[in-house]
Design an enzyme around this catalytic site. Structure first.
Site, short mmCIF file in Angstrom:
data_model
loop_
_atom_site.label_atom_id
_atom_site.label_comp_id
_atom_site.label_asym_id
_atom_site.label_seq_id
_atom_site.Cartn_x
_atom_site.Cartn_y
_atom_site.Cartn_z
CD GLU A 1 -3.30 -1.03 1.64
OE1 GLU A 1 -3.76 0.10 1.79
OE2 GLU A 1 -3.88 -2.07 2.00
N1 CAA Z 1 -6.35 11.73 -3.61
C1 CAA Z 1 -6.93 12.21 -4.72
N2 CAA Z 1 -6.25 12.44 -5.87
C2 CAA Z 1 -4.95 12.16 -5.88
C3 CAA Z 1 -4.27 11.66 -4.75
C4 CAA Z 1 -5.03 11.44 -3.59
N3 CAA Z 1 -4.47 10.96 -2.48
N4 CAA Z 1 -2.97 11.47 -5.06
C5 CAA Z 1 -2.82 11.87 -6.33
N5 CAA Z 1 -4.02 12.29 -6.82
C6 CAA Z 1 -4.28 12.83 -8.14
C7 CAA Z 1 -3.46 14.12 -8.33
O1 CAA Z 1 -4.14 15.23 -7.83
C8 CAA Z 1 -3.31 14.16 -9.83
O2 CAA Z 1 -4.51 14.68 -10.40
P1 CAA Z 1 -4.45 15.77 -11.59
O3 CAA Z 1 -3.75 15.08 -12.70
O4 CAA Z 1 -5.89 16.05 -11.87
O5 CAA Z 1 -3.67 16.92 -11.05
C9 CAA Z 1 -3.22 12.71 -10.24
O6 CAA Z 1 -3.80 11.95 -9.17
C10 CAA Z 1 -1.80 12.24 -10.45
O7 CAA Z 1 -1.08 12.56 -9.26
P2 CAA Z 1 0.52 12.47 -9.21
O8 CAA Z 1 1.09 13.27 -10.36
O9 CAA Z 1 0.93 12.83 -7.82
O10 CAA Z 1 0.74 10.92 -9.49
P3 CAA Z 1 2.07 10.10 -9.67
O11 CAA Z 1 1.92 9.26 -10.87
O12 CAA Z 1 3.27 10.98 -9.54
O13 CAA Z 1 2.00 9.08 -8.42
C11 CAA Z 1 2.34 8.29 -6.16
C12 CAA Z 1 2.10 9.47 -7.11
C13 CAA Z 1 2.05 8.83 -4.77
C14 CAA Z 1 3.79 7.80 -6.23
C15 CAA Z 1 1.36 7.12 -6.49
O14 CAA Z 1 1.66 6.53 -7.73
C16 CAA Z 1 1.36 6.04 -5.43
O15 CAA Z 1 0.69 6.15 -4.40
N6 CAA Z 1 2.13 4.93 -5.67
C17 CAA Z 1 2.11 3.78 -4.78
C18 CAA Z 1 1.01 2.84 -5.19
C19 CAA Z 1 0.63 1.90 -4.07
O16 CAA Z 1 0.46 2.25 -2.92
N7 CAA Z 1 0.45 0.64 -4.47
C20 CAA Z 1 -0.02 -0.34 -3.54
C21 CAA Z 1 -1.04 -1.20 -4.21
S1 CAA Z 1 -2.19 -2.01 -3.15
C22 CAA Z 1 -1.36 -3.11 -2.20
O17 CAA Z 1 -0.18 -3.09 -2.07
C23 CAA Z 1 -2.14 -4.10 -1.39
C24 CAA Z 1 -2.83 -5.16 -2.13
O18 CAA Z 1 -3.66 -5.83 -1.56
C25 CAA Z 1 -2.55 -5.46 -3.50
#
Ligand code: CAA
Length: 379
Positions: free
Chosen positions: A363
């Site tokens: 996550e």
């Molecule tokens: N809430 C709402 N919108 C959001 C947001 C949030 N928390 N975070 C980003 N956004 C929106 C931004 O506002 C942006 O919108 P606009 O284009 O309209 O401005 C858009 O999303 C893109 O945002 P970023 O440019 O910040 O996105 P990014 O590509 O740079 O990614 C990141 C940022 C934080 C690294 C994200 O990719 C991330 O969280 N990565 C980790 C993924 C993760 O946690 N994976 C786990 C999977 S689930 C798991 O592990 C468990 C299972 O059971 C499988």
């Protein structure tokens, strides 16, 4: 600021502490050793109303608040991080987005299934080449007129080989980047859905983690979750909530390990006295207690903001980052305190150390949490 838990939250704490002591703790080591999904325990958690706790009563849930939801995970994780993980993924990553983004028809169909219907849910975002960079998934959906067709695969899916309802993220328009991602509800009975590799993991052996595959998977038209192109935002908002669950899991693991350390150091004598009487032990335990208290406050703060409908992205990331790192530090030190015994399976602490590691990874890794925190600091 009120730091007291409500009567309902205290009742949930008591109920979960008793359940964990009676039903979870006695089988935790065996669950780990055999890598068995704790099916009976999960069935009992459905009966107890813990699966889908936050779902409103009208859809079959208990209408529990977000702090109560965190307490459930915390209590379970004190004894068995696998069980806590199964519940956290079901509640935070499947029930929550359907409740928040689903149409009335979707909520009426799926939420009773995920509560009274005893069907387990999952969340499918990660792909082989899209982990931390979550927007780069290749799973694709095309509109085939009266249905959608999905092709691709997802990996590391918690509940992957037991879940029957999945929230899946797929590209509906590759040219649009994050704006081309859409969320769908997929059922394991949909034609073209299959489960791939079951993961063998360092820890969390009772949590059923698997690859899932969509091969010309036929998805009915009424399964789009939220609007087309809003999938990335839905995934991020869902993960904000999910991270409170992992924070609670890290907290519970640290608290469980600390309790083991207190019990052990009070009874283990070396150099003529219990090792709890040595200042080195006491200072180490004091730091662990401090970290648990700080982690608890961060976790409940994030949950309280979520419950109040306020933005909690940064607070959830801080809670998850802090408690997961505290769980790793605590469990590693507790194994050390137990000496040779800590390295054996006679005590639960080596399992706790293996289980703690994943909280720094899934996550969103600790590095991703630092990205999220710094992105919300106006830098
Ligand atoms: N809430 C709402 N919108 C959001 C947001 C949030 N928390 N975070 C980003 N956004 C929106 C931004 O506002 C942006 O919108 P606009 O284009 O309209 O401005 C858009 O999303 C893109 O945002 P970023 O440019 O910040 O996105 P990014 O590509 O740079 O990614 C990141 C940022 C934080 C690294 C994200 O990719 C991330 O969280 N990565 C980790 C993924 C993760 O946690 N994976 C786990 C999977 S689930 C798991 O592990 C468990 C299972 O059971 C499988």
């Amino acid at each position: 600021m009120d730091f007291n838990l409500s009567r309902e939250q205290l009742l949930v704490r008591k109920m979960m502490a008793e359940f964990t002591e009676k039903e979870v703790k006695p089988i935790a080591a065996e669950t780990d050793r055999t890598c068995q999904y704790p099916k009976e325990t999960i069935e009992k958690l459905f009966d107890l109303g813990v699966m889908g706790l936050g779902v409103p009563k009208e859809y079959g849930g208990q209408g529990g608040d977000a702090i109560a939801g965190a307490i459930v995970i915390e209590e379970l994780a004190k004894a068995c991080a696998s069980t806590a993980d199964i519940v956290a993924a079901h509640n935070g990553l499947c029930c929550d987005p359907i409740l928040k983004f689903g149409t009335e028809e979707q909520k009426q169909k799926y939420l009773p299934m995920l509560t009274r219907g005893h069907k387990v849910g999952a969340f499918a975002l990660t792909e082989p080449n899209a982990g931390s960079d979550a927007s780069k998934g290749q799973t694709e959906v095309v509109d085939a007129g009266d249905h959608y067709v999905m092709n691709g695969s997802k990996i590391f899916i918690t509940n992957g080989y037991v879940a029957e309802v999945f929230v899946v993220f797929a590209m509906t328009d590759k040219s649009k980047g994050t704006k081309g991602i859409t969320a769908f509800i997929v059922e394991s009975s949909d034609p073209g859905f299959s489960v791939g590799k079951h993961e063998e993991k360092m820890g969390l052996h009772g949590a059923p983690t698997a690859e899932i595959v969509f091969q010309d998977c036929i998805i009915p038209k009424d399964r789009m979750l939220g609007k087309e192109g809003k999938g990335f935002s839905i995934a991020m908002q869902t993960l904000d909530g999910g991270r409170i669950g992992i924070a609670a899991q890290g907290l519970g693991i640290a608290e469980g390990a600390l309790q083991e350390a207190i019990n052990y150091t009070k009874s283990r004598e070396q150099f003529g006295r219990p090792i709890s009487k040595f200042q080195n032990t006491q200072f180490t335990l004091a730091d662990m207690e401090l970290g648990c208290e700080a982690g608890r406050l961060l976790t409940y703060q994030a949950a309280a903001l979520k419950q109040a409908g306020q933005r909690f992205t940064k607070e959830a990331a801080m809670a998850k980052l802090f408690t997961s790192e505290h769980a790793m530090k605590t469990t590693t030190k507790v194994v050390q305190m137990f000496g040779g015994y800590g390295y054996t399976k006679d005590y639960p602490v080596e399992r706790m150390m293996r289980d703690a590691k994943i909280t720094e990874i899934y996550e969103g890794t600790s590095e991703v949490q630092r990205i999220v925190i710094s992105a919300n600091m106006g830098l």
